[in-house]
Design a protein around this motif. Sequence first.
Motif, short mmCIF file in Angstrom:
data_model
loop_
_atom_site.label_atom_id
_atom_site.label_comp_id
_atom_site.label_asym_id
_atom_site.label_seq_id
_atom_site.Cartn_x
_atom_site.Cartn_y
_atom_site.Cartn_z
N HIS A 237 43.59 34.70 39.89
CA HIS A 237 43.08 35.79 39.43
C HIS A 237 41.89 36.20 40.43
O HIS A 237 40.79 36.55 39.99
CB HIS A 237 42.31 35.61 37.87
N LYS A 238 42.21 36.25 41.77
CA LYS A 238 40.94 36.11 42.84
C LYS A 238 40.34 37.53 42.77
O LYS A 238 39.27 37.69 42.94
CB LYS A 238 41.55 35.72 44.01
N ASP A 239 40.90 38.44 42.25
CA ASP A 239 40.51 39.70 42.22
C ASP A 239 39.31 39.93 41.25
O ASP A 239 38.57 40.84 41.29
CB ASP A 239 41.34 40.93 42.17
N GLU A 240 39.46 39.01 40.14
CA GLU A 240 38.54 39.07 39.05
C GLU A 240 37.22 38.49 39.40
O GLU A 240 36.21 38.70 38.66
CB GLU A 240 39.03 38.64 37.82
N PHE A 241 37.09 37.73 40.54
CA PHE A 241 35.97 36.81 40.77
C PHE A 241 35.55 37.26 42.26
O PHE A 241 36.08 36.62 43.21
CB PHE A 241 36.10 35.41 40.74
N LYS A 242 34.65 38.26 42.41
CA LYS A 242 34.17 38.50 43.77
C LYS A 242 32.98 37.65 44.26
O LYS A 242 32.16 37.35 43.24
CB LYS A 242 33.66 40.04 43.41
N GLY A 243 33.18 37.50 45.41
CA GLY A 243 32.17 36.46 46.04
C GLY A 243 30.74 37.07 46.09
O GLY A 243 30.89 38.34 46.68
N THR A 244 29.77 36.28 46.29
CA THR A 244 28.32 36.88 46.74
C THR A 244 27.78 35.49 47.21
O THR A 244 28.00 34.59 47.04
CB THR A 244 27.56 37.38 45.29
N ASN A 245 26.79 36.15 48.14
CA ASN A 245 25.85 35.15 48.73
C ASN A 245 24.75 34.49 47.73
O ASN A 245 23.97 35.57 47.50
CB ASN A 245 25.16 35.57 49.91
N THR A 246 24.41 33.43 47.18
CA THR A 246 23.54 33.10 46.25
C THR A 246 23.51 31.72 46.51
O THR A 246 23.67 30.73 47.14
CB THR A 246 24.32 33.05 44.90
N ARG A 247 22.11 31.38 45.98
CA ARG A 247 21.44 29.96 45.93
C ARG A 247 21.06 29.58 44.58
O ARG A 247 20.52 30.52 43.81
CB ARG A 247 20.23 30.02 46.81
N SER A 248 21.41 28.58 43.98
CA SER A 248 20.76 27.91 42.89
C SER A 248 19.71 26.62 43.25
O SER A 248 19.89 26.10 44.21
CB SER A 248 21.89 27.50 41.99
#
Length: 705
Positions: A237-248
Motif C-alpha cells: 500500500h505504498k501509494d497510500e503513505f506519502k513520504g514527507t521530511n519531518t522531525r519529531s
Amino acid sequence: MALITKIREKSGIAAAAIAISLVLFLVGSDIFQGKSSLFGSNSQEVGEIAGESILIQDFQKKVEEATQNYTAQTGKGPSEQEASMIRDQVWNQLILDIAYKKEFDALGIKVSDEELIDMVQGNNIHPSVRQQFTNPQTGQFDKTFVVQFLKNLKTLPVEQQQAWDRFEKSISQDRIRAKYENLMRMSNYVTQADAAKEYQAQTAKFNSKFLFVPFFSIPDSSIKVQDSQLEEYLAKHKDEFKGTNTRSIQYATFPVIPTKQDTVEFYNQIKKLAKDLAVAQNDSAFAVLNSDVRTPYLVSYSEIPEGVKEQLATFQVGGIYGPFKNGLTYSIYKYGGLKKDTLFTMRASHILIAPANKSDSAKAQARTRAEGILAQIKGGASFETLAQMNGMDGTAQQGGDLGYFKNNGGMAKSFEKALFGFNGAGLMPGIVETEFGFHVVKVTDAKTNTSYKLAAINKTIAPSQATMDKVFTTADAFANANGNLASFEVALKKDRNLIMMRAERLTENASAVNNLSNAREIVRWAFDDNTAVGDGSKKVFEQDSQYIVAYVTGKSEKENVKVEDFRIELTALVRNQLKGEMIAKKLENKKGSLEQIAQAYGAGALVETVQDITLASGMLNTAGPDAIALGRIAGLKNGKRSKVFVGDNGVFIAEKLGGAPAPALADYSNFKNQIQMMNTQRSSFYINEAIKENANIVDKRYKFY
C-alpha cells in the motif's frame, strides 16, 4: 495620493521579510559564495521549481524588494510573523511565475495588450480595478477617474509608477490563471451514467439484517503485530503513505513565573495607574498609552468581558473599577457613561449555498438545498457543524461566524436589510437570498446601537529580569548536563517535576511547535544537517515566558518511507486485518439463522436490522457508515445472504430484506448539476496540487530562515 496608496496595498505582496544586514555583517559575502556553514549546508540553492534552480541570492533579492514595498506602504518594519508571510508569498509567486507559466505557455494562454487595456479602462473592467476606483462615499465606479489617473501616471514619482506596473502585472496574471482554470473546469464532463449512479445511490433504499462482529470486540493487547507484517503491508500500500521530511522532538520547558516580589511590584504599579486614570484629563488617551493590550474606548455590551458585565450595573460615571483578572492580564476601567450610535451593530453566522451557475434550475436547486439545511437546524441539528459541512465561503471552517458588523453597507444590501430587520437573537425563520446565493442565518448577538464608554488600562503581569535570569541559569545547566536524548530520559526519571512535551512530525517550514507560536529557531535546529536523532540542543531557546531545551526523537524522509514513519497507523490497520481474519475463520461454515450463528460465535457478535438505508448516506447502527458493507449489501438480491466478509469496522454476514428501488427518472439534470457543482468547487484545489506535483518542487528555505 490616497488612491495610489490603496493600489500599492493591493498590488504588492502584503507581507515583509526580516532584515539580514546583521547576518551579512557577521559572516560577510561568504554566505552567498557557498563558504559559510551557518545554515548547516554549503549550497546556494534555496529550492527548485519545475527543474529551475532558485538561488538564495535571487530569492533574497525578491524578499528585500517586497520588504521595501511593505515598509513604504505601512511606515514600519515587518514583524517576525509578517517576515515569514512575505517569504511564503514570494515563494508562491515564484511557483506561479515558473510552474504555472509553463502550463500557460504550453496552451498558448496569455493576456494581450488590448485585453489589458479593456480590463483597466474598457468595457470589461477587472474587479480589482473597479474596487480601487470606486468612490467609497457613493459606492459608484467611474471609468473617467481611471482614464484621468493614467494620463497623469508619468508625472507621478517613480515608485508610484512601479506600483502601478506591479498592479497591472497582478491583474494580468489573475486573468491568465482564471482562463486556465476555466479551461480545466470546462473540460470536466459529467456523463448520464455518472448522474444515474448518483441518483441510485441517493434514492434507492434497502432493508437488511446482518450479523456484525466489530474489531473492537477483540482486545488490541491480544494481537501481536510483527515488524515484518508492517513492512509487508506498507509494500503493498505504498501509494497510500506519502513520504514527507519531518522531525519529531521532545523538549523540557522551564516556565518563567513571576515571584512574590514581582507580584507586589505589579500591584503597586496598578494602584498608581488607577489613581492617575481617575484624574486624567483625557482618560481614553491615557489608557491607550499605559496599556499592554489596547481595547476600544467605545464598546458594545457584547464586547465587554463577562466579569465586567456582572458589575456594570453598579458603575457610576467617572468611577474607577477593578482590577479584573483575565489570565495574567489585569484591567482597570474608568466609566464614562453611554452613547447612542446612529448605526447598529450585531453578530451573526451564516451558511452560504451558492448555485452552480446563473440558470434558474441551478438557483432552484441551491434554494432547495438551503431550505433542507434550515429544516435540519430547526429539527435540532448543530448550526456550526452543518456550516462546516456545507458552507461555500471562507466562514465555513469557523462555523459560519461573520463576526460583528454594522449596517453601513459593508454587507450585501438584501442581506443587511434582512438581518437588521430581525429583532432579537436566534435562527432566522427563512432563507435570505443575495447575489451570492442563499443564506441560512443565525443571529448570535442581537442588534444594538448602545455603546459603553470604558477607558481600560490592561496590564500583563510579567517576571522581572532577575527572575528570568534565574530560570535561564537553571535551563542552561540542564542543557549542559543532558546533551543527548538518553541522558534526558534519565533526568526525567530522576526529576518528576520536570515538564516534558512532545511534538510529532514537524515539517521543514513550520513556525510553531505545539502552542509555541514563534518556534522557528527550534525547527531550524531540528532540521540542521548537523543535528542527528538523539541529539540535544545544548543551547536554550527562549519562548515567550519560558525557556526550552529540545531533543530530536525521530525523523522521516520524503524519498525514503519507512515503517517507523507511520508505525501507529500501520499497526492499527494490520491489527484490524488480523482480527478480521480471526473472526472470519471462526464464522466460516457455521449454519442456521443469523441469531444462531451469533450465539455459536459467542461474545462480541451482534445481530441488527436497518430500514430504508441508501448507499450514499447509510448508517449500519453499531457498524456506522461502513462503505464496504453498504456496497456488499446493496449488491445482494432480495432475500439472499452474503458470505462472511470483512468490512471497514468489523466482519459481517448480511441478508437483504427488500426495500424501495429508485423510481424511473427521465431527466437526471439535477444530479448532473450536483456532481458538476462539487467538481467545480474542488477544481481550483486539484489544479493547484497537480501543477505543484508535476513541478517536482523542492523547498529548502528551512535551511536559510
